[in-house]
Design an enzyme around this catalytic site. Structure first.
Site, PDB file in Angstrom:
ATOM      1  N   ARG A  59       0.837  -1.191   0.000  1.00 43.22           N
ATOM      2  CA  ARG A  59       0.000   0.000   0.000  1.00 43.22           C
ATOM      3  C   ARG A  59       0.876   1.246   0.000  1.00 43.22           C
ATOM      4  O   ARG A  59       1.275   1.739   1.053  1.00 43.22           O
ATOM      5  CB  ARG A  59      -0.915   0.005   1.223  1.00 43.22           C
ATOM      6  N   ASP A  61       2.022   5.034  -0.008  1.00 43.88           N
ATOM      7  CA  ASP A  61       1.426   6.179   0.673  1.00 43.88           C
ATOM      8  C   ASP A  61       1.153   7.329  -0.286  1.00 43.88           C
ATOM      9  O   ASP A  61       1.562   7.304  -1.454  1.00 43.88           O
ATOM     10  CB  ASP A  61       2.357   6.668   1.787  1.00 43.88           C
ATOM     11  N   ARG A 206      11.835   5.517   3.228  1.00 44.04           N
ATOM     12  CA  ARG A 206      12.001   6.963   3.401  1.00 44.04           C
ATOM     13  C   ARG A 206      12.898   7.269   4.596  1.00 44.04           C
ATOM     14  O   ARG A 206      13.688   8.216   4.564  1.00 44.04           O
ATOM     15  CB  ARG A 206      10.638   7.631   3.549  1.00 44.04           C
TER      16      ARG A 206
END
Length: 259
Positions: A59, A61, A206
């Site tokens: 999924r 973001d 990230r």
């Protein structure tokens, strides 16, 4: 997204899609928000009349892009895969593209059957802002030392508890993951951090990118990254890099996951 009652005759398909995540609130359906799952489901209904159950490999973001997201579904449609792909591309918005549709084995599940994923984090390290790729790179206003970043990234390879690189907000039964490769490369003012692993925690790539940039700009030593990993404390690692530079490049499955 729930599907209609499963037909007596159905087949599983593997969709490979790409999307520009800039204008999406992520992959997953969210009421009142524009998501990739919603747009793809709407397009599927338009060309087949079915309400599909779409399962992605992960999924992504809000703001995250994909070059090789994989989606599984089962369908009663008898239309050939190529025809389905052309039909979807004819009705999808311009920021989503179906790259391929392939037949899959019965029960194929894009999430559970994935062996590894490769993400790329893209950085523009120059005092001059980027122009044409400004929606797809993190602008860092100083040159980065990619040799130091590469050495630091090597400390993440292997099977470790990556809780130091997980943002709170996602419940996981385990924070242990295996990183297979971390590569830092440069082409002109573009620096790419490419990470391959058997799975990733919430915002993990990230966090890795933000941490390696701290090393690349000289704020931290390469050895600090392994220390942050061992600390098992999110505060010990660097900040999350912005979403716009992250791209899901590809997902690997066992031979035989598609036919």
């Amino acid at each position: 997204m729930d599907d209609v009652s499963r037909p007596s005759a159905f087949r599983f398909l593997k969709l490979t899609i790409g999307y520009d995540g800039t204008a999406f609130a992520g992959w997953q359906e969210q009421p009142g928000l524009r998501t990739v799952q919603n747009e793809l489901a709407s397009a599927w209904r338009r060309i087949t009349g079915e309400t599909p159950r779409l399962t992605a490999s992960g999924r992504t973001d809000a703001g995250v892009h994909a070059l090789g997201q994989v989606v599984s579904l089962c369908t009663s449609s008898e239309r050939p895969e190529g025809e389905l792909a052309r039909g979807l591309n004819a009705v999808l918005p311009e920021d989503i593209v179906v790259l391929a549709i392939d037949p899959a084995v019965q029960g194929f599940h894009a999430t559970h059957d994935a062996l590894s994923k490769t993400y790329r984090y893209q950085i523009h390290d120059s005092r001059t802002p980027p122009l044409f790729d400004r929606r797809y790179v993190w602008h860092v206003r100083q040159p980065l030392d990619i040799e130091r970043m590469g050495r630091a990234g090597g400390g993440l390879i292997g099977r470790h508890d990556f809780v130091s690189f997980q943002t709170a907000g996602s419940q996981r039964t385990s924070t242990v993951r295996t990183i297979l490769a971390v590569e830092v490369t440069r082409l002109a003012s573009r620096v790419d951090i490419t990470v391959t692993g058997d799975g990733f925690l919430y915002n993990m790539v990230r966090a890795i990118a933000g941490t390696l940039v701290e090393v690349g700009r000289g704020a931290r030593d390469p050895e600090w990254v392994a220390e942050a990993l061992s600390a098992r404390d999110r505060a010990a690692a660097g900040p999350n890099a912005p979403a716009l530079g992250l791209v899901l490049v590809s997902v690997r499955y066992a031979q035989g996951s598609d036919e």
